[in-house]
Design a protein around this motif. Structure first.
Motif, PDB file in Angstrom:
ATOM      1  N   GLU A  19      -6.621  10.194  -6.880  1.00 42.36           N
ATOM      2  CA  GLU A  19      -5.184  10.432  -6.921  1.00 42.36           C
ATOM      3  C   GLU A  19      -4.951  11.910  -6.663  1.00 42.36           C
ATOM      4  O   GLU A  19      -5.070  12.738  -7.553  1.00 42.36           O
ATOM      5  CB  GLU A  19      -4.618  10.000  -8.282  1.00 42.36           C
ATOM      6  CG  GLU A  19      -4.790   8.509  -8.543  1.00 42.36           C
ATOM      7  CD  GLU A  19      -4.291   8.067  -9.910  1.00 42.36           C
ATOM      8  OE1 GLU A  19      -3.789   8.935 -10.667  1.00 42.36           O
ATOM      9  OE2 GLU A  19      -4.396   6.868 -10.224  1.00 42.36           O
TER      10      GLU A  19
ATOM     11  N   ASP B 283      -0.939   3.455  -2.815  1.00 38.07           N
ATOM     12  CA  ASP B 283      -1.611   4.673  -2.384  1.00 38.07           C
ATOM     13  C   ASP B 283      -0.874   5.936  -2.828  1.00 38.07           C
ATOM     14  O   ASP B 283      -1.287   7.040  -2.478  1.00 38.07           O
ATOM     15  CB  ASP B 283      -1.760   4.692  -0.861  1.00 38.07           C
ATOM     16  CG  ASP B 283      -2.791   3.690  -0.355  1.00 38.07           C
ATOM     17  OD1 ASP B 283      -3.615   3.238  -1.165  1.00 38.07           O
ATOM     18  OD2 ASP B 283      -2.765   3.359   0.842  1.00 38.07           O
TER      19      ASP B 283
ATOM     20  N   GLY C 146       0.784  -1.229   0.000  1.00 35.05           N
ATOM     21  CA  GLY C 146       0.000   0.000   0.000  1.00 35.05           C
ATOM     22  C   GLY C 146       0.815   1.276   0.000  1.00 35.05           C
ATOM     23  O   GLY C 146       0.298   2.331  -0.392  1.00 35.05           O
TER      24      GLY C 146
ATOM     25  N   ALA D 202      -8.528   4.133   1.217  1.00 32.08           N
ATOM     26  CA  ALA D 202      -8.370   4.812  -0.074  1.00 32.08           C
ATOM     27  C   ALA D 202      -9.758   5.151  -0.624  1.00 32.08           C
ATOM     28  O   ALA D 202     -10.732   4.434  -0.393  1.00 32.08           O
ATOM     29  CB  ALA D 202      -7.607   3.930  -1.049  1.00 32.08           C
TER      30      ALA D 202
ATOM     31  N   SER E 213      -3.799  -1.687  -1.921  1.00 31.52           N
ATOM     32  CA  SER E 213      -4.464  -0.430  -1.599  1.00 31.52           C
ATOM     33  C   SER E 213      -4.898  -0.475  -0.144  1.00 31.52           C
ATOM     34  O   SER E 213      -5.267  -1.532   0.371  1.00 31.52           O
ATOM     35  CB  SER E 213      -5.685  -0.223  -2.505  1.00 31.52           C
ATOM     36  OG  SER E 213      -6.471   0.870  -2.074  1.00 31.52           O
ATOM     37  N   SER E 214      -4.876   0.654   0.518  1.00 34.37           N
ATOM     38  CA  SER E 214      -5.357   0.711   1.897  1.00 34.37           C
ATOM     39  C   SER E 214      -6.878   0.695   1.921  1.00 34.37           C
ATOM     40  O   SER E 214      -7.543   1.038   0.935  1.00 34.37           O
ATOM     41  CB  SER E 214      -4.837   1.968   2.593  1.00 34.37           C
ATOM     42  OG  SER E 214      -5.289   3.120   1.912  1.00 34.37           O
TER      43      SER E 214
END
Length: 458
Positions: A302, A205, A201, A228, A224-225
């Motif tokens: 993002e 991320d 992550g 997110a 991914s966390s």
């Protein structure tokens, strides 16, 4: 590696190091390089300079120390040559390039880049150095390609500490994702063949990292966390010049995103039971490793703005209280979910490479504090690991597919792989005998699967 194993491999090791010898310059440096790599592989209670000198027929301690700490040879040239040797046997256009960081516990404040920071190695925040490593994983095997030492901001801006540690003037602060991206870009520039990029992550991320990988033309499967933010429907972005002008104050300078972004775990919690599919993602020593997977299209935030449409992947362990892991990939729709699960499963290889390099090749057993010494030591440790990996491939060791990540597939589908082999040179060259301390930690499991049988450890 014990005495017998090292003696058996000595002729092959000498031939392997022959191609690197000219890069070390004068004859004395070439002798030191051979001694040092041999000493790293020899093991023992601790692979200090003094112990390595003792294990390799009494080499001079002070000159060996100077060879590592201040020697006039390029670790970058050694690693470029090493990558060439690795790719001769492991190259595959469908290979994965994985990034991960590891910590090196240290005392005091003098070792370059040291500070109190989080280390996954320790599982806590402590006084340590941190470095980002990159490995190469194909169906034929895996090993390191590159590494970067993380230099914290307070170090980057402290001229006195930099000078004392020998940090080059051109080195500036870079985040871990930026260091990883620089290594990926270097690999592309060198023509290293790979299709996939993996990371946890920290990298998934990071807008800088994911955008950079896309620009390099590579596909990623990144963790991914849970927190997110994603849009599950395509959001509308209104440019600043099209936004209504406020009655008071300055005109808008930022785009406006229309649509609500939700946390990844909230989106996954709303998935129906029919969204899940059971896959075997790895063939382990204790049997198949089976998970349930789901996927959906999403737009990841993002830096507050939506990225391109990509696939949000969810891995769920079996059992009444399942563990969830979240991933993201911009691989096109024609790439099956099973392939993405397989690519994600190669992440174990860099963790094993870190463990193997520390346990078998003394990656973390350096005594130098400076920039040059750290880079010299780690380069030779990575070279030692590459030798073990390539020797294992030549001797017909199991492929990555055979060992674990043999291809993600439905639970009723087979998985497997192939290997290549070559007989070992039976000649033996002596090295200085050395007693094995009773309390020595066991090396990681990788040694038993490489060139010669050895003990195991995580």
């Amino acid at each position: 590696m014990d005495e017998h194993q090292l003696l058996a491999l000595k002729p092959e090791l000498d031939r392997f190091l022959d191609r690197f010898a000219p890069l070390f310059g004068r004859d004395e440096n070439q002798v030191h390089a051979r001694r040092f790599v041999q000493g790293l592989l020899h093991g023992g209670e601790r692979r200090s300079i003094e112990n390595i000198a003792q294990a390799t027929s009494g080499g001079p301690v002070r000159s060996l120390q100077a060879f590592i700490s201040t020697g006039a040879w390029s670790d970058g040239a050694i690693l470029r040559q090493m990558r060439g040797a690795v790719l001769e046997l492991l190259a595959d256009d469908d290979a994965a390039w994985n990034a991960a960081e590891t910590g090196f516990p240290k005392k005091g404040t003098k070792s370059v880049g040291v500070r109190r920071q989080y280390s996954g190695t320790l599982g806590r925040t402590d006084n340590c150095q941190v470095a980002v490593f990159a490995d190469y994983c194909s169906a034929k095997g895996h090993t390191f390609l590159d590494r970067r030492l993380f230099l914290p901001e307070e170090w980057a801006g402290d001229g006195e500490r930099r000078e004392e540690a020998g940090v080059p003037a051109g080195v500036i602060f870079r985040t871990k994702p930026e260091l990883a991206l620089a290594m990926a870009a270097d690999a592309v520039a060198e023509g290293v063949p790979f299709r996939w990029v993996g990371g946890d992550g920290v990298y998934g991320d990071s807008p800088t990292f994911v955008q950079g990988v896309r620009q390099l033309g590579k596909r990623y499967v990144l963790d991914s966390s849970a927190d997110a933010r994603v849009w599950t429907g395509e959001p509308r972005v209104i440019p600043p010049e099209e936004r209504p002008r406020p009655r008071r104050g300055r005109p808008c300078t930022q785009p406006l995103v229309v649509g609500e972004a939700k946390r990844v775990d909230e989106v996954v919690a709303a998935l129906p039971a029919t969204a899940w599919r059971r896959l075997t993602v790895a063939e382990g020593s204790q049997g198949p490793r089976v998970y349930e997977y789901a996927e959906l299209w999403a737009w990841f935030s993002e830096g507050g703005l939506p990225g391109p449409r990509e696939r949000l992947l969810v891995r769920r362990s079996l059992g009444q209280e399942p563990e969830l892991k979240y991933h993201r990939s911009h691989a096109p729709a024609e790439v099956p979910l099973s392939k993405l699960a397989q690519v994600r499963a190669t992440r174990w290889t860099i963790e094993e490479d870190i463990q193997s390099a520390k346990g078998e090749c003394g990656l973390d057993e350096y005594e130098t504090r400076g920039w040059v010494g750290w880079h010299h030591h780690t380069a030779l440790s990575m070279l030692a690991l590459a030798f073990l990996v390539l020797q294992r491939v030549r001797l017909g060791g199991k492929s990555v597919a055979d060992e674990r990540a043999g291809g993600a597939c439905p639970v009723d589908s087979p998985a497997g792989g192939v290997g290549v082999g070559r007989r070992r040179d039976p000649a033996v060259v002596g090295v200085a005998p050395r007693a094995e301390p009773a309390g020595r930690r066991q090396p990681p499991q990788a040694a038993a699967r490489r060139a010669a049988p050895a003990r195991r450890e995580k």
